[in-house]
Design an enzyme around this catalytic site. Structure first.
Site, PDB file in Angstrom:
ATOM      1  CG  HIS A 121      -0.368   0.085   2.533  1.00 51.16           C
ATOM      2  ND1 HIS A 121       0.010   1.267   3.121  1.00 51.16           N
ATOM      3  CD2 HIS A 121      -0.074  -0.886   3.440  1.00 51.16           C
ATOM      4  CE1 HIS A 121       0.489   1.044   4.326  1.00 51.16           C
ATOM      5  NE2 HIS A 121       0.463  -0.267   4.541  1.00 51.16           N
ATOM      6  CG  ASP A 153      -2.753   4.156   2.667  1.00 53.16           C
ATOM      7  OD1 ASP A 153      -2.241   3.086   2.286  1.00 53.16           O
ATOM      8  OD2 ASP A 153      -3.678   4.194   3.506  1.00 53.16           O
ATOM      9  CG  ASP A 211       2.636   0.609   7.874  1.00 49.19           C
ATOM     10  OD1 ASP A 211       2.466  -0.110   6.884  1.00 49.19           O
ATOM     11  OD2 ASP A 211       1.755   0.787   8.742  1.00 49.19           O
ATOM     12  CD  GLU A 258      -2.914  -1.277   5.527  1.00 49.80           C
ATOM     13  OE1 GLU A 258      -2.992  -2.299   6.240  1.00 49.80           O
ATOM     14  OE2 GLU A 258      -2.410  -0.206   5.931  1.00 49.80           O
ATOM     15  CD  GLU A 259      -1.503   2.451   7.563  1.00 43.34           C
ATOM     16  OE1 GLU A 259      -2.183   2.019   8.511  1.00 43.34           O
ATOM     17  OE2 GLU A 259      -0.319   2.104   7.373  1.00 43.34           O
ATOM     18  CD  GLU A 296       1.412  -4.136   5.801  1.00 43.90           C
ATOM     19  OE1 GLU A 296       2.213  -3.498   6.517  1.00 43.90           O
ATOM     20  OE2 GLU A 296       0.277  -3.719   5.511  1.00 43.90           O
ATOM     21  CG  HIS A 341       0.879   3.302  12.352  1.00 42.78           C
ATOM     22  ND1 HIS A 341      -0.373   2.782  12.633  1.00 42.78           N
ATOM     23  CD2 HIS A 341       1.125   2.967  11.061  1.00 42.78           C
ATOM     24  CE1 HIS A 341      -0.849   2.160  11.572  1.00 42.78           C
ATOM     25  NE2 HIS A 341       0.056   2.257  10.598  1.00 42.78           N
TER      26      HIS A 341
END
Length: 360
Positions: free
Chosen positions: A72, A74, A102, A132-133, A161, A335
């Site tokens: 992903h 984003d 991430d 995705e987030e 990932e 994150h």
């Protein structure tokens, strides 16, 4: 301000910096998606397809099998950690900044290989997806699965990932249920006039405290299940006997079980209690018995581990495609304000994926 064209043949660490510096917080992926699409369209060995802000690039070489490699584009919101910096931490070079873990380092590896690996031994579908987030309804991979499921058709899939450059096979499923206990309100000075719903939850809490999670072998990996109370609520005032108490329970179940199996197990565990399923996502089998999976583990020169958390590999599993997680970066840094990926892991993932896709 116009974005400089992406050079997909640049050093993969520099490419990671370039795509991280194109801010793409969920909902704002268009600029990065545009740049990825434009860069991939320069390569004649790739068929490029766009669905919203998801970009798909495919080889069509007539190979006997096809694999999917996805990631992903984003990120979660920026926290004063862009532009990306190169730092030395604990005697290792790291890229520091939002998205490095991430999961734009993994995306950079995908882009570099998509551009430069023109004759892979399997046909490859490279997927770069949005949203995705955020809530699952917006997930770009889920949208592709609904709108263009043929684009996800493959014998095996890899989701890039962060896994610290170690193979993590499949993922556990997850189910959230509410256990509701009813009582009768009364003044707390005269509790015998009512029935305390919070006290009524004691049996469920005792079951949870004593619960022994199963360890289940799935395709050669042992998945540890878990069952835990994660929320509890009840009562309206400090002088009122509560007439309702709700205990929210999260069940992480092995990918050999279906959602129906998981629900049946919980109804047996909490027999006689009012239970409502609030949310469920099935797990994903790793498929390590497949030739592609065995070759992948060999190419990474690592020992496969089970993935206890839920990831988008489950979307592949729902389509009958076994999948593993493999990418640079420590997932515990995802994150985080100090998000940073070791440069060595970016190179290791590029090397391993290239070797896997070059095995004849």
């Amino acid at each position: 301000m116009a974005t400089a064209p992406l050079n997909l043949e640049a050093d993969v660490v520099e490419l990671t910096r370039d795509i991280c510096d194109i801010e793409s917080v969920s909902g704002n992926e268009k600029q990065l998606a545009d740049a990825i699409e434009a860069a991939l369209q320069k390569y004649s060995h790739l068929e490029v397809i766009r669905d919203g802000d998801a970009i798909v690039a495919r080889t069509n070489l007539g190979r006997s099998n096809r694999v999917v490699i996805a990631g992903h584009i984003d990120t979660v919101p920026v926290a004063n950690n862009l532009p990306v910096q190169m730092l030395s931490m604990e005697r290792e070079q790291v890229l520091y900044g939002r998205g490095t873990v991430d999961m734009k380092a993994g995306v950079a590896v995908q882009l570099k290989l998509a551009a430069t690996l023109t004759q892979p031994t399997s046909d490859v579908t490279w997927i770069f997806y949005d949203h995705e987030e955020v809530e699952a309804a917006k997930n770009g991979l889920g949208r592709l699965a609904r709108n263009r499921p043929e684009l996800l058709d493959a014998s095996f899939a890899v989701l890039c990932e962060p896994t610290s450059a170690q193979v993590e096979g499949g993922c556990n499923g997850t189910m959230r249920v509410d256990l509701t206990f009813s009582g009768v309100k009364a003044h707390s000075a005269r509790p015998w006039m009512g029935k305390n719903a919070i006290h009524g939850a004691a049996n469920a809490l005792a079951i949870l405290a004593d619960y022994q999670p199963a360890e289940i072998d799935v395709d050669g990996l042992v998945y540890r299940e878990s069952l835990n109370a994660v929320l509890i609520g009840g009562g309206i005032a400090t002088n009122v006997i509560p007439d309702e108490c709700v205990v929210t329970v999260n069940y992480r179940f092995a990918p050999s079980k279906s959602a129906a199996d998981a629900e049946s197990h919980l109804r047996e565990v909490f027999a006689g209690m009012e239970m409502t399923v609030m949310d469920v996502a099935e797990g994903a089998r790793p498929g390590l018995d497949r030739a592609e999976a065995k070759a992948f583990v060999a190419a990474t020169q690592t020992e496969a581990r089970p993935k206890y958390g839920w990831t988008d590999v489950a979307r592949f599993s729902a389509l009958g495609v076994p999948a593993v997680n493999f990418g640079p970066g420590d997932p515990s840094k995802a994150h985080a304000d100090d998000e940073a990926v070791p440069v060595s892991q970016i190179y290791a993932c590029e090397k391993a994926l290239r070797a896997w896709l070059s095995v004849g």
